[in-house]
Design a protein around this motif. Structure first.
Motif, PDB file in Angstrom:
ATOM      1  N   GLY A 145       4.076  20.991  -0.419  1.00  0.00           N
ATOM      2  CA  GLY A 145       4.027  20.368   0.691  1.00  0.00           C
ATOM      3  C   GLY A 145       5.132  19.544   1.082  1.00  0.00           C
ATOM      4  O   GLY A 145       5.797  19.949   2.126  1.00  0.00           O
ATOM      5  N   LEU A 205       7.187  16.673   2.795  1.00  0.00           N
ATOM      6  CA  LEU A 205       7.402  15.661   3.724  1.00  0.00           C
ATOM      7  C   LEU A 205       6.597  15.911   5.093  1.00  0.00           C
ATOM      8  O   LEU A 205       6.687  17.122   5.293  1.00  0.00           O
ATOM      9  CB  LEU A 205       8.797  15.162   4.091  1.00  0.00           C
ATOM     10  N   HIS A 206       6.103  14.831   5.640  1.00  0.00           N
ATOM     11  CA  HIS A 206       5.236  15.132   6.775  1.00  0.00           C
ATOM     12  C   HIS A 206       5.583  13.781   7.589  1.00  0.00           C
ATOM     13  O   HIS A 206       5.962  12.682   7.062  1.00  0.00           O
ATOM     14  CB  HIS A 206       3.680  15.229   6.579  1.00  0.00           C
ATOM     15  N   SER A 207       5.371  13.865   8.773  1.00  0.00           N
ATOM     16  CA  SER A 207       5.368  12.697   9.724  1.00  0.00           C
ATOM     17  C   SER A 207       4.249  12.406  10.344  1.00  0.00           C
ATOM     18  O   SER A 207       3.287  13.176  11.055  1.00  0.00           O
ATOM     19  CB  SER A 207       6.455  12.820  10.810  1.00  0.00           C
ATOM     20  N   ILE A 208       3.701  11.165   9.835  1.00  0.00           N
ATOM     21  CA  ILE A 208       2.192  10.732  10.226  1.00  0.00           C
ATOM     22  C   ILE A 208       2.371   9.068  11.098  1.00  0.00           C
ATOM     23  O   ILE A 208       3.007   8.272  10.496  1.00  0.00           O
ATOM     24  CB  ILE A 208       1.425  10.598   9.445  1.00  0.00           C
ATOM     25  N   GLU A 241       3.156  14.476   1.113  1.00  0.00           N
ATOM     26  CA  GLU A 241       1.900  14.912   0.930  1.00  0.00           C
ATOM     27  C   GLU A 241       2.118  16.169   0.165  1.00  0.00           C
ATOM     28  O   GLU A 241       3.158  17.237   0.106  1.00  0.00           O
ATOM     29  CB  GLU A 241       1.071  15.326   2.163  1.00  0.00           C
ATOM     30  N   GLN A 298      -0.555  19.617  -1.417  1.00  0.00           N
ATOM     31  CA  GLN A 298      -1.582  20.323  -1.142  1.00  0.00           C
ATOM     32  C   GLN A 298      -1.757  20.971  -2.537  1.00  0.00           C
ATOM     33  O   GLN A 298      -0.953  22.289  -2.813  1.00  0.00           O
ATOM     34  CB  GLN A 298      -1.646  21.081   0.147  1.00  0.00           C
ATOM     35  N   ARG A 321      -1.977  12.402  -0.746  1.00  0.00           N
ATOM     36  CA  ARG A 321      -1.055  11.777   0.254  1.00  0.00           C
ATOM     37  C   ARG A 321      -0.625  10.381   0.199  1.00  0.00           C
ATOM     38  O   ARG A 321      -1.166   9.495  -0.082  1.00  0.00           O
ATOM     39  CB  ARG A 321      -1.977  11.899   1.591  1.00  0.00           C
TER      40      ARG A 321
END
Length: 324
Positions: free
Chosen positions: A34, A36-39, A46, A48, A89
């Protein structure tokens, strides 16, 4: 895939005590599952993962190594993903974790491959990278013509980094794109065993190799059986053709056939499945294989010459279709 599950179950139980190896494995696990993500305008890390056991282990490692307590979520499956997956996460402190693991560089840019400090690490660290990557996106198929160990990668750069790490520990992997997804692929049987062993799945490597050897032996036996069957078919077809030509030769020559050639022809017809050597033993007095072959050859030649003079079909005309 039962084999894939076996490998992952064994790898989850591998606990390398060296800090650098633990960091390498966890970083690869995060990168290949997964990343990096922007939340809410914040950087989140995160992963998975396909099993609760692996998710809990990843959460424990994040806590022990970096002091962060991630959130765990079970995401229900949809479409072709039966059973869903588990998300690990980190939002609070996600950017700091991303920097610490090397998923973000010093300019806050995502690292598309793997952190350089990992891919130039020790042999144990490189093996840990492969272990983490396989746990995140790996699969193993049964031994056979299409046997492969594959790892789905988040980017072509990550695939090339994993290939480079593999080559440094003796795993001859290649980067490929399969159905639009970058993958690292190992196909040779010995190379697959090497990869499994290096990652720490020694038991599965031994079982996979035994299965491969059994299948190779079985395939070899089948090839020999098919080879023998083909030889038997050819021998039977040749015997039918030879007897048909001899019968036609005796018919063409009638009373004009020389006695010694007639005897050779009669022997051929009396022992249709016998070899030339066996026919020689049946003769009285016994003849050599070459002598029998020579007499039958002269019988056919004499008959074909007479048939040509008489304008009638020769000995070949008597051979049944499919027995040529």
């Amino acid at each position: 895939m039962p084999l894939t599950a076996d490998v992952k179950a064994e790898l989850i139980a591998v606990r390398d005590p060296r800090p650098s190896a633990r960091v390498a494995e966890l970083t690869a696990l995060l990168r290949f599952s997964g990343g990096l993500h922007s939340i809410a305008n914040r950087v989140a890390v995160e992963a998975q993962l396909d099993s609760e056991q692996l998710a809990r282990r990843a959460a424990r490692d994040l806590l022990e190594i970096y002091g962060v307590r991630p959130e765990l979520h079970h995401v229900q499956g949809s479409g072709g993903r039966a059973g869903g997956h588990f998300a690990v996460r980190v939002i609070e402190g996600g950017e700091t974790l991303a920097r610490q693991t090397g998923l973000l560089d010093q300019r806050r840019r995502p690292v598309r491959g793997l952190p350089n400090k990992l891919t130039t690490g020790s042999r144990d660290d490189l093996a840990a990278i492969w272990r983490g990557a396989f746990l995140a996106g790996g699969s193993l198929t049964d031994p056979g013509r299409s046997a492969s160990l594959e790892i789905a990668c988040p980017s072509p750069e990550a695939a090339m980094a994993l290939v480079g790490a593999g080559h440094r520990i003796g795993i001859p992997a290649k980067a490929r794109e399969v159905r639009g997804v970058p993958r690292v692929v190992v196909r040779d049987g010995d190379a697959i065993r090497t990869a499994l062993t290096e990652m720490g799945a020694q038991r599965t490597a031994a079982e996979w190799d035994q299965l491969r050897q059994r299948r190779e032996v079985r395939a070899g036996v089948n090839r020999l059986v098919n080879f023998d069957d083909a030889n038997l078919r050819r021998s039977a077809q040749a015997a039918v053709a030879a007897c048909a030509r001899v019968e036609r030769a005796l018919e063409i020559l009638g009373d004009t056939v020389p006695e010694h050639l007639k005897e050779a022809g009669d022997l051929r017809l009396a022992h249709r499945d016998a070899s030339l050597d066996e026919l020689g033993h049946h003769a009285d007095p016994p003849l050599t294989k070459d002598a029998v072959a020579g007499r039958i050859r002269r019988l056919l030649a004499m008959a074909d010459k007479k048939a040509e003079i008489d304008g009638i079909p020769g000995t070949e005309s008597a051979v049944p279709a499919g027995a040529e």
